[in-house]
Write a protein that holds these residues in place. Sequence first.
Motif, PDB file in Angstrom:
ATOM      1  N   SER A  65       0.817  -1.244   0.120  1.00  0.00           N
ATOM      2  CA  SER A  65      -0.120   0.107   0.040  1.00  0.00           C
ATOM      3  C   SER A  65       0.796   1.136   0.180  1.00  0.00           C
ATOM      4  CB  SER A  65      -0.651  -0.116   1.220  1.00  0.00           C
ATOM      5  OG  SER A  65      -0.025   0.141   2.314  1.00  0.00           O
ATOM      6  N   SER A  66       2.282   1.198   0.315  1.00  0.00           N
ATOM      7  CA  SER A  66       2.795   2.460   0.461  1.00  0.00           C
ATOM      8  C   SER A  66       2.918   3.251  -0.811  1.00  0.00           C
ATOM      9  CB  SER A  66       4.486   1.773   1.135  1.00  0.00           C
ATOM     10  OG  SER A  66       5.155   1.150  -0.004  1.00  0.00           O
ATOM     11  N   THR A  67       3.092   2.645  -2.107  1.00  0.00           N
ATOM     12  CA  THR A  67       3.174   3.260  -3.255  1.00  0.00           C
ATOM     13  C   THR A  67       2.466   2.851  -4.420  1.00  0.00           C
ATOM     14  OG1 THR A  67       5.518   3.420  -2.659  1.00  0.00           O
ATOM     15  CG2 THR A  67       4.916   4.083  -4.849  1.00  0.00           C
ATOM     16  N   PRO A  68       1.709   3.707  -5.244  1.00  0.00           N
ATOM     17  CA  PRO A  68       0.816   3.209  -6.054  1.00  0.00           C
ATOM     18  C   PRO A  68       1.560   2.309  -7.198  1.00  0.00           C
ATOM     19  CG  PRO A  68       0.640   5.778  -5.970  1.00  0.00           C
ATOM     20  CD  PRO A  68       1.955   5.246  -5.247  1.00  0.00           C
ATOM     21  N   PHE A  69       0.593   1.470  -7.709  1.00  0.00           N
ATOM     22  CA  PHE A  69       1.082   0.471  -8.716  1.00  0.00           C
ATOM     23  C   PHE A  69       0.825   1.040  -9.919  1.00  0.00           C
ATOM     24  CE2 PHE A  69       0.663  -2.581  -4.923  1.00  0.00           C
ATOM     25  CZ  PHE A  69       1.837  -3.323  -5.160  1.00  0.00           C
ATOM     26  N   ASN A  70       1.953   1.153 -10.866  1.00  0.00           N
ATOM     27  CA  ASN A  70       1.857   1.630 -12.294  1.00  0.00           C
ATOM     28  C   ASN A  70       1.424   0.768 -13.371  1.00  0.00           C
ATOM     29  OD1 ASN A  70       4.475   2.999 -10.605  1.00  0.00           O
ATOM     30  ND2 ASN A  70       3.240   4.509 -11.595  1.00  0.00           N
ATOM     31  N   ALA A  71       1.554  -0.538 -12.825  1.00  0.00           N
ATOM     32  CA  ALA A  71       0.953  -1.608 -13.934  1.00  0.00           C
ATOM     33  C   ALA A  71       0.642  -2.705 -13.253  1.00  0.00           C
ATOM     34  CB  ALA A  71       2.336  -1.986 -14.630  1.00  0.00           C
ATOM     35  N   VAL A  72      -0.126  -3.544 -13.737  1.00  0.00           N
ATOM     36  CA  VAL A  72      -0.902  -4.608 -13.280  1.00  0.00           C
ATOM     37  C   VAL A  72      -0.786  -5.652 -14.539  1.00  0.00           C
ATOM     38  CG1 VAL A  72      -2.740  -6.212 -12.218  1.00  0.00           C
ATOM     39  CG2 VAL A  72      -2.290  -3.763 -11.509  1.00  0.00           C
ATOM     40  N   TYR A  73      -0.291  -6.811 -14.069  1.00  0.00           N
ATOM     41  CA  TYR A  73      -0.234  -7.779 -15.455  1.00  0.00           C
ATOM     42  C   TYR A  73      -0.858  -9.213 -15.044  1.00  0.00           C
ATOM     43  CZ  TYR A  73       1.670  -9.900 -19.486  1.00  0.00           C
ATOM     44  OH  TYR A  73       1.763 -10.455 -20.961  1.00  0.00           O
ATOM     45  N   PHE A  74      -1.944  -9.571 -15.616  1.00  0.00           N
ATOM     46  CA  PHE A  74      -2.322 -10.934 -15.478  1.00  0.00           C
ATOM     47  C   PHE A  74      -1.778 -11.915 -16.329  1.00  0.00           C
ATOM     48  CE2 PHE A  74      -5.526  -8.269 -13.607  1.00  0.00           C
ATOM     49  CZ  PHE A  74      -6.010  -8.739 -12.451  1.00  0.00           C
ATOM     50  N   GLY A  75      -0.909 -12.884 -16.002  1.00  0.00           N
ATOM     51  CA  GLY A  75       0.072 -13.489 -16.690  1.00  0.00           C
ATOM     52  C   GLY A  75      -0.342 -15.080 -16.571  1.00  0.00           C
ATOM     53  N   GLY A  76       0.029 -16.099 -17.565  1.00  0.00           N
ATOM     54  CA  GLY A  76      -0.167 -17.626 -17.194  1.00  0.00           C
ATOM     55  C   GLY A  76       0.805 -18.364 -17.937  1.00  0.00           C
ATOM     56  N   GLY A  77       0.197 -19.579 -18.166  1.00  0.00           N
ATOM     57  CA  GLY A  77      -1.162 -19.852 -18.218  1.00  0.00           C
ATOM     58  C   GLY A  77      -1.903 -18.881 -19.148  1.00  0.00           C
ATOM     59  N   THR A  78      -3.110 -19.152 -18.924  1.00  0.00           N
ATOM     60  CA  THR A  78      -4.083 -18.377 -19.903  1.00  0.00           C
ATOM     61  C   THR A  78      -5.277 -17.605 -18.943  1.00  0.00           C
ATOM     62  OG1 THR A  78      -3.872 -20.203 -21.502  1.00  0.00           O
ATOM     63  CG2 THR A  78      -5.562 -18.703 -21.832  1.00  0.00           C
ATOM     64  N   PRO A  79      -4.883 -16.354 -18.601  1.00  0.00           N
ATOM     65  CA  PRO A  79      -5.910 -15.661 -17.722  1.00  0.00           C
ATOM     66  C   PRO A  79      -7.588 -15.450 -18.610  1.00  0.00           C
ATOM     67  CG  PRO A  79      -3.925 -14.684 -17.791  1.00  0.00           C
ATOM     68  CD  PRO A  79      -3.822 -15.717 -18.828  1.00  0.00           C
ATOM     69  N   THR A  80      -7.382 -15.512 -20.036  1.00  0.00           N
ATOM     70  CA  THR A  80      -8.693 -15.459 -20.724  1.00  0.00           C
ATOM     71  C   THR A  80      -9.373 -16.499 -20.437  1.00  0.00           C
ATOM     72  OG1 THR A  80      -7.649 -16.088 -22.636  1.00  0.00           O
ATOM     73  CG2 THR A  80      -7.991 -13.772 -22.142  1.00  0.00           C
ATOM     74  N   ASP A  81      -9.108 -17.735 -19.743  1.00  0.00           N
ATOM     75  CA  ASP A  81      -9.965 -19.010 -19.642  1.00  0.00           C
ATOM     76  C   ASP A  81     -10.776 -18.942 -18.367  1.00  0.00           C
ATOM     77  OD1 ASP A  81      -8.720 -20.367 -21.749  1.00  0.00           O
ATOM     78  OD2 ASP A  81      -7.640 -21.870 -20.544  1.00  0.00           O
ATOM     79  N   ILE A  82     -10.494 -17.882 -17.551  1.00  0.00           N
ATOM     80  CA  ILE A  82     -11.396 -17.509 -16.408  1.00  0.00           C
ATOM     81  C   ILE A  82     -12.662 -17.093 -16.737  1.00  0.00           C
ATOM     82  CG2 ILE A  82     -11.509 -16.152 -14.355  1.00  0.00           C
ATOM     83  CD1 ILE A  82      -8.679 -15.756 -14.286  1.00  0.00           C
ATOM     84  N   ALA A  83     -13.609 -17.524 -16.210  1.00  0.00           N
ATOM     85  CA  ALA A  83     -15.142 -17.303 -16.291  1.00  0.00           C
ATOM     86  C   ALA A  83     -15.348 -15.653 -16.172  1.00  0.00           C
ATOM     87  CB  ALA A  83     -16.044 -17.969 -15.537  1.00  0.00           C
ATOM     88  N   ALA A  84     -16.429 -15.175 -16.873  1.00  0.00           N
ATOM     89  CA  ALA A  84     -16.801 -13.727 -16.772  1.00  0.00           C
ATOM     90  C   ALA A  84     -16.820 -13.278 -15.211  1.00  0.00           C
ATOM     91  CB  ALA A  84     -17.849 -13.379 -17.546  1.00  0.00           C
ATOM     92  N   ALA A  85     -17.494 -14.061 -14.586  1.00  0.00           N
ATOM     93  CA  ALA A  85     -18.246 -13.727 -13.156  1.00  0.00           C
ATOM     94  C   ALA A  85     -16.890 -13.834 -12.211  1.00  0.00           C
ATOM     95  CB  ALA A  85     -19.055 -14.769 -12.680  1.00  0.00           C
TER      96      ALA A  85
END
Length: 518
Positions: free
Chosen positions: A176-196
């Motif tokens: 929490s100390s400093t803002p995150f400038n980037a978030v990366y969802f990697g894998g594997g295959t993150p697009t396999d996650i259901a919409a919900a």
Amino acid sequence: MTVEEMDYKGKWERSAEDMMNRMPSFMKETVKKKVEQEALRRGMARITSDLLNDIKSSMMRGSPRHSEREERGISDFYALTDKEPILAGFKKRSKTPHAGMGSMAPVEDSSRIWDDFSRQIDSEKVRALYIHIPFCLARCKFCGFYHSKTNKEAISAYVDELLREMDMVADSTYASSTPFNAVYFGGGTPTDIAAADLKRIMTHLQSRWNLANDCEITLEGRLHGFDDDKMAVCLDQGVNRFSFGIQSFNTRIRRSMGRIEKKEFLLKRLDEILKTNGANVSIDLIYGFPEQSNEIWLDDLKSAVESGVDSASIYRLKPMPDSPIQELVKQGRLAPPASMDVQAEQFGLSNDFFRSMNARRAGVTHWAFTNRERCVYNSISAYGGSILPVGCGAGGNLGKYSVMQRMSLKEYSGYIEKGLKPLGSMIAEKKQNRALTMLNGELHLNLGINLIEHSRRTGEVGLNETFAPLLEQWDEAGMVSYNREIGLVRLTDAGVFHAPQIQQNLLDYYEWKKGGEE
């Protein structure tokens, strides 16, 4: 015959095998070889966990064991000159896929390590959060990273655990100390996650995490299964960059590598996503596949530009030890990958084509076609910046350490159940310091660096003088252009092709030079 040329005939104790199994798959071959060579030197009939711990302690100290120390000369780091530069390469060849990657030592007390970090303020001005999704619908033939087969129930249960870890980490001083400038969802295959489930993760991310106003949020994956519902969730929850692993648009090449979608589907789906104008879209392409002719490769490049995507990463096929492609070639079920000569030719085709399109080179492997591509995460990663890992098998950087979380879903679940951060292995601080990591980051992103100015900015004095003898040979060999007087180094096209080896040799040469070997 030297020890390095001999094969180990002894056995591994179960405890030693268990320790090895905690290693990331792409590191196992290198680590296994080092361990077996040491066992040969010691005349051991069985490899024990004590031996691995001994080697781990040496790695944690960041210096080679005296028994391993080789008498080497500067020529070991030279570029070869028996062929044209792009084909010649280097005498010393690294087997790791990325420069600076070393053997990771298992973490004995992950709770203590995270407890220490969690109370610290992260002093990095630019940093990233990496979230790993270790599931894939199928294993690509060239992939050495496959972990778990996509299963709706298994992924949903994993998301429950992932959110528990995110809860555990989000409010820590470190996170929490400093803002995150980037978030990366990697894998594997993150697009396999259901919409919900995607919505659950994204909502948590937006509500509980300290994100910069212009935070780059990337979701990587495949176009297959990435439907409109998933896309809507992502765009509604702040995802502003997609990275799709196309690898090749050619249907025949794709199917030989385990990909099922036809070229027509890929182009249609990319067009649909781009028409929303909601996010920057990047794709990955690979050259050097079996039976991928120059004509097929050039069509891949044209399709990338004509599709309207914002950028493309171009990779050379390097079959990894655990990938199926090598076994299929041995069995005669698949033609061999392209030779070095053909890969060099296809690399040249890429350069010529993208330059003719006025594309902007955004790194050794990356080309940008529009101004939407900022490469924030890529930049943080290249410079060895702060990357907080979350998820089973996630990798990142905590302070001066590179870390990898538990690779086994069962182990990961066990740690989360106990309320513990599931760190699994790490590389301790090495001799090469941050200035060297940043030097290689400059070469990777900008294809060049002024060593005199870099010394001034980082306080690591004398870099130009230290590297001058090596760089002068590389200049003569056609790998770089080097002006010693002003300290300017630029990679040639041959140098870009061999960039990972150049970067690794710089790190190794620096350690050798500072170690007093002449």
